[in-house]
Design a protein around this motif. Structure first.
Motif, PDB file in Angstrom:
ATOM      1  N   VAL A 175      -1.249  21.799  -1.773  1.00 29.59           N
ATOM      2  CA  VAL A 175      -2.295  22.801  -1.503  1.00 29.59           C
ATOM      3  C   VAL A 175      -3.608  22.358  -2.109  1.00 29.59           C
ATOM      4  CG1 VAL A 175      -3.046  25.180  -1.931  1.00 29.59           C
ATOM      5  CG2 VAL A 175      -0.670  24.715  -1.297  1.00 29.59           C
ATOM      6  N   LEU A 176      -3.546  21.843  -3.357  1.00 34.10           N
ATOM      7  CA  LEU A 176      -4.757  21.355  -4.025  1.00 34.10           C
ATOM      8  C   LEU A 176      -5.383  20.206  -3.232  1.00 34.10           C
ATOM      9  CD1 LEU A 176      -6.701  21.320  -6.444  1.00 34.10           C
ATOM     10  CD2 LEU A 176      -5.080  19.780  -7.611  1.00 34.10           C
ATOM     11  N   ALA A 177      -4.540  19.307  -2.686  1.00 30.61           N
ATOM     12  CA  ALA A 177      -5.057  18.185  -1.900  1.00 30.61           C
ATOM     13  C   ALA A 177      -5.755  18.672  -0.640  1.00 30.61           C
ATOM     14  CB  ALA A 177      -3.907  17.242  -1.543  1.00 30.61           C
ATOM     15  N   VAL A 178      -5.178  19.711  -0.006  1.00 31.04           N
ATOM     16  CA  VAL A 178      -5.789  20.253   1.196  1.00 31.04           C
ATOM     17  C   VAL A 178      -7.133  20.880   0.875  1.00 31.04           C
ATOM     18  CG1 VAL A 178      -5.569  22.010   2.990  1.00 31.04           C
ATOM     19  CG2 VAL A 178      -3.604  20.579   2.408  1.00 31.04           C
ATOM     20  N   GLY A 221       6.172  16.077  -4.318  1.00 31.62           N
ATOM     21  CA  GLY A 221       7.201  17.026  -3.883  1.00 31.62           C
ATOM     22  C   GLY A 221       6.918  18.470  -4.291  1.00 31.62           C
ATOM     23  N   PHE A 222       5.810  18.707  -5.017  1.00 31.34           N
ATOM     24  CA  PHE A 222       5.447  20.066  -5.443  1.00 31.34           C
ATOM     25  C   PHE A 222       4.396  20.641  -4.489  1.00 31.34           C
ATOM     26  CE2 PHE A 222       6.886  18.052  -9.407  1.00 31.34           C
ATOM     27  CZ  PHE A 222       7.880  18.952  -9.785  1.00 31.34           C
ATOM     28  N   ALA A 246       0.839  -1.206   0.000  1.00 28.32           N
ATOM     29  CA  ALA A 246       0.000   0.000   0.000  1.00 28.32           C
ATOM     30  C   ALA A 246       0.869   1.248   0.000  1.00 28.32           C
ATOM     31  CB  ALA A 246      -0.916  -0.012   1.217  1.00 28.32           C
ATOM     32  N   GLY A 247       1.947   1.210   0.769  1.00 29.88           N
ATOM     33  CA  GLY A 247       2.860   2.349   0.775  1.00 29.88           C
ATOM     34  C   GLY A 247       3.518   2.553  -0.570  1.00 29.88           C
ATOM     35  N   ARG A 248       3.903   1.430  -1.221  1.00 29.48           N
ATOM     36  CA  ARG A 248       4.537   1.549  -2.526  1.00 29.48           C
ATOM     37  C   ARG A 248       3.585   2.124  -3.570  1.00 29.48           C
ATOM     38  NH1 ARG A 248       5.260  -1.513  -7.001  1.00 29.48           N
ATOM     39  NH2 ARG A 248       3.953  -3.191  -6.180  1.00 29.48           N
ATOM     40  N   LYS A 249       2.316   1.681  -3.498  1.00 30.20           N
ATOM     41  CA  LYS A 249       1.320   2.202  -4.445  1.00 30.20           C
ATOM     42  C   LYS A 249       1.026   3.679  -4.176  1.00 30.20           C
ATOM     43  CE  LYS A 249       0.363  -1.732  -6.585  1.00 30.20           C
ATOM     44  NZ  LYS A 249       0.691  -1.914  -8.042  1.00 30.20           N
ATOM     45  N   ALA A 250       1.033   4.046  -2.913  1.00 32.85           N
ATOM     46  CA  ALA A 250       0.693   5.436  -2.580  1.00 32.85           C
ATOM     47  C   ALA A 250       1.871   6.390  -2.730  1.00 32.85           C
ATOM     48  CB  ALA A 250       0.169   5.502  -1.146  1.00 32.85           C
ATOM     49  N   ARG A 251       3.077   5.844  -2.890  1.00 30.96           N
ATOM     50  CA  ARG A 251       4.253   6.688  -2.966  1.00 30.96           C
ATOM     51  C   ARG A 251       4.209   7.726  -4.092  1.00 30.96           C
ATOM     52  NH1 ARG A 251       8.324   2.889  -3.167  1.00 30.96           N
ATOM     53  NH2 ARG A 251       8.004   2.589  -0.940  1.00 30.96           N
ATOM     54  N   PRO A 252       3.660   7.409  -5.312  1.00 31.19           N
ATOM     55  CA  PRO A 252       3.640   8.438  -6.398  1.00 31.19           C
ATOM     56  C   PRO A 252       2.827   9.672  -6.037  1.00 31.19           C
ATOM     57  CG  PRO A 252       3.326   6.247  -7.309  1.00 31.19           C
ATOM     58  CD  PRO A 252       3.245   6.106  -5.825  1.00 31.19           C
ATOM     59  N   ILE A 253       1.914   9.536  -5.082  1.00 35.14           N
ATOM     60  CA  ILE A 253       1.115  10.714  -4.701  1.00 35.14           C
ATOM     61  C   ILE A 253       2.023  11.798  -4.122  1.00 35.14           C
ATOM     62  CG2 ILE A 253      -0.717  11.512  -3.147  1.00 35.14           C
ATOM     63  CD1 ILE A 253      -1.936   8.735  -3.329  1.00 35.14           C
ATOM     64  N   GLN A 254       3.093  11.361  -3.485  1.00 34.04           N
ATOM     65  CA  GLN A 254       4.037  12.325  -2.909  1.00 34.04           C
ATOM     66  C   GLN A 254       4.920  12.872  -4.032  1.00 34.04           C
ATOM     67  OE1 GLN A 254       3.842  13.139   0.310  1.00 34.04           O
ATOM     68  NE2 GLN A 254       2.187  11.676   0.620  1.00 34.04           N
TER      69      GLN A 254
END
Length: 607
Positions: free
Chosen positions: A587-590, A581-582, A571-579
């Motif tokens: 801000v958009l996610a918040v 770094g921009f 799950a962490g590996r799949k979710a890693r691309p979400i991070q």
């Protein structure tokens, strides 16, 4: 601190200090002879204190103790540690320390060929064993008794496996350890049940019938293991792999007698459980007869005595089951003296001919008169010949058992008395009066003073201890009155008949074949039925169940945990691309999160 308590503390701590000193001071231990001197001196001091304590008990029957808090539960003291001085502990201390001292002196000569380091290790373990046994004997509660009980088990394991480089000795030590540890679970669980019912570990608690039965049955399981009762007797003959003095120490007066002593010590609990006592009576009598039959067909002198020990312990257990604390305890005491004498005399003979087989001996009565006299006196006491100590204590046992359970146990013990005299007569006539069968037997000579001295010392209580039955009973707060009734007369007649039959079978020259009845028992014994049952159960039940549990543990329990871990990692590996770094992405996610929460709140309020 009172004088009796001081005697008990000296008897307890002298061997403890000796064991600690020998363990810590390696050069002292590795030189060999200093270790023997320290261990023997500590045993002599302990013996002197035990005798002084026993003499004090002759004039003061009030129990005394010195205890300190051990285990707390909040502000409540759950268990105490210390010493208790009464007739039971005083009598047993004398038995243990006297036998231990004689065995240690005997060992000086018997073990003299051992390397110095092994010699020192041997006497260090002896001192530790004596401390362990004394801890058990003078315990003020069953929890401390349990601590001594387990220390005795560990040191017994180390002494039985003294020749640990010898595979058979190593196996025997492990077998003794695990069989007795299995049985010791009974004592542990019995302690837990007792504490749950009473909140303490005392042996004088008033229990309901069900709790008393449960506790005493669990305790009796421990007795069956430690005192080698059927079917947990299988470790004792194998334990003969240890040095012969070890056999005298562990299997005559101390380790195996600890089980019987447990019942004596906790007699107030067993008195509340008549069902347990009936089990003890039946099993004790059955073990006495069963072990006597096995002793009948042995040619190894030590194994003959080992099975004899099982048999005599059966007598003690039967007496306690019949409600005679005095009978069981008195027979424990006299048996300790004459069985230690027999083992040490056997050790002297083995030392002379370098073989355990009675067929390799022969003619030793002329070559070794002190050894032969000691073995004959011990054999006659074991056979219950009138006038010797075994006669008086067996009389108490038979008197207690007579009339119980339709007299079946009584008949079994009577038959055992005949068999005991017969197989001991066989050993005497073959080993000491038969023709020498090899050069070593022909050139045998009497052992030195360090070995023959303890034999002469132990012959004294073997002969006279029975005459002090009234004194022994007085110290226990009991009454003793000997009368030569029908039971003792029949038992003595059977014993004498067994000796006479042994002479006609074995005392008139070598035999080419065994009598038919003995040969039949021998064939049955060689099937090793009980051991085969254990082996079958181990390979086909225990190992199968263990394999199944290992599979569940490895592939179900560990598999589930590993699957959860793997899922988290994936799950962490799949979710890693979400991070990315921009900062704009974050801000958009918040913002999207806030909008989502607002929508959820609005629609939630509408409902």
């Amino acid at each position: 601190m009172t004088r009796p308590v001081m005697y008990a503390l000296v008897a307890l701590w002298t061997p403890a200090i000796a064991a600690l000193a020998l363990a810590a001071l390696v050069p002292l231990r590795k030189k060999g002879w200093p270790a023997a001197a320290v261990a023997i001196f500590s045993s002599l001091v302990s013996l002197g204190s035990a005798i002084a304590l026993f003499m004090d008990r002759l004039h003061d029957e009030v129990p005394q103790q010195l205890v300190a808090p051990w285990i707390h539960a909040g502000s409540t003291v759950v268990a105490e540690v210390g010493v208790r001085v009464d007739g039971i502990s005083a009598s047993m201390l004398v038995v243990v320390t006297l036998v231990a001292t004689c065995v240690q002196v005997f060992s000086v000569g018997y073990m003299h060929d051992e390397p110095p380091a092994a010699y020192g290790r041997y006497f260090t373990l002896h001192a530790l064993f004596l401390f362990s046994m004394n801890t058990l004997v003078i315990a003020p509660n069953i929890l401390q008794l349990f601590a001594g009980w387990e220390l005795v088990g560990v040191t017994s394991y180390l002494l039985i496996g003294f020749y640990f480089k010898k595979p058979s000795a190593a196996r025997a030590a492990v077998k003794a350890f695990w069989v007795t540890k299995f049985a010791d679970m009974g004592l542990l669980f019995g302690l837990l049940v007792l504490f749950a019912a009473t909140g303490n570990f005392g042996w004088d608690a008033k229990l309901s019938h069900g709790v008393a039965t449960a506790v005493t049955l669990l305790f009796f399981l421990a007795v069956v293991g430690k005192s080698a009762q059927f079917p947990l007797h299988v470790w004792l003959p194998d334990a003969m792999e240890g040095p012969t003095p070890v056999s005298a120490l562990l299997h005559a007066a101390t380790m195996v007698a600890a089980g019987v002593f447990l019942v004596v010590r906790t007699n107030p609990l067993f008195a509340q459980a008549p069902a347990t006592r009936m089990v003890m009576l039946g099993l004790g009598a059955a073990t006495a007869l069963f072990a006597a039959l096995l002793a009948l067909v042995q040619t190894d002198i030590k194994k003959t005595l080992a099975y004899s020990t099982c048999s005599q312990l059966g007598y003690m257990v039967a007496a306690l089951g019949a409600g005679s604390m005095l009978g069981g305890f008195f027979h424990l005491t006299t048996h300790a003296f004459f069985k230690a004498l027999l083992f040490l005399a056997a050790g002297s003979a083995i030392h002379a001919v370098h073989s355990n087989e009675i067929t390799d001996m022969g003619g030793l009565a002329k070559k070794m008169p002190i050894t032969a006299s000691a073995f004959i006196v011990g054999s006659l006491a074991l056979a219950g010949v009138p006038g010797l100590s075994g006669f008086f204590s067996k009389d108490l046992v038979l008197e207690a058992v007579e009339g119980q359970l339709s007299n079946v146990p009584y008949a079994a013990l009577m038959l055992t008395a005949f068999l005991t005299a017969f197989y001991m007569g066989k050993v005497v006539f073959v080993a000491f009066f038969g023709k020498p069968s090899n050069e070593k037997a022909a050139h045998a000579h009497e052992s030195g003073l360090s070995m023959s001295g303890p034999l002469m010392v132990l012959m004294v209580p073997t002969v006279v201890a029975g005459y002090f039955g009234a004194t022994f009973a007085h110290v226990q707060g009991e009454h003793y009155h000997f009368h030569f009734g029908t039971g003792p007369a029949v038992a003595s007649s059977l014993g004498l008949a067994g000796i006479v039959l042994a002479y006609f079978v074995y005392g008139r020259g070598p035999r080419t074949e065994q009598p038919a009845a003995v040969a039949l028992v021998d064939r049955i014994a060689k099937t090793r039925l009980v051991n085969r049952v254990y082996e079958y159960g181990f390979h086909n039940v225990t190992l199968v169940v263990a394999s199944g549990l290992a599979f569940v543990d490895r592939y179900v329990v560990d598999g589930l945990i590993n699957l959860l871990g793997y899922g988290a990692i994936e799950a962490g590996r799949k979710a890693r691309p979400i991070q990315s770094g921009f900062a704009p992405d974050y801000v958009l996610a918040v913002v999207l999160g806030v909008v989502g929460l607002a929508v959820w709140a609005v629609f939630g309020s509408w409902r």
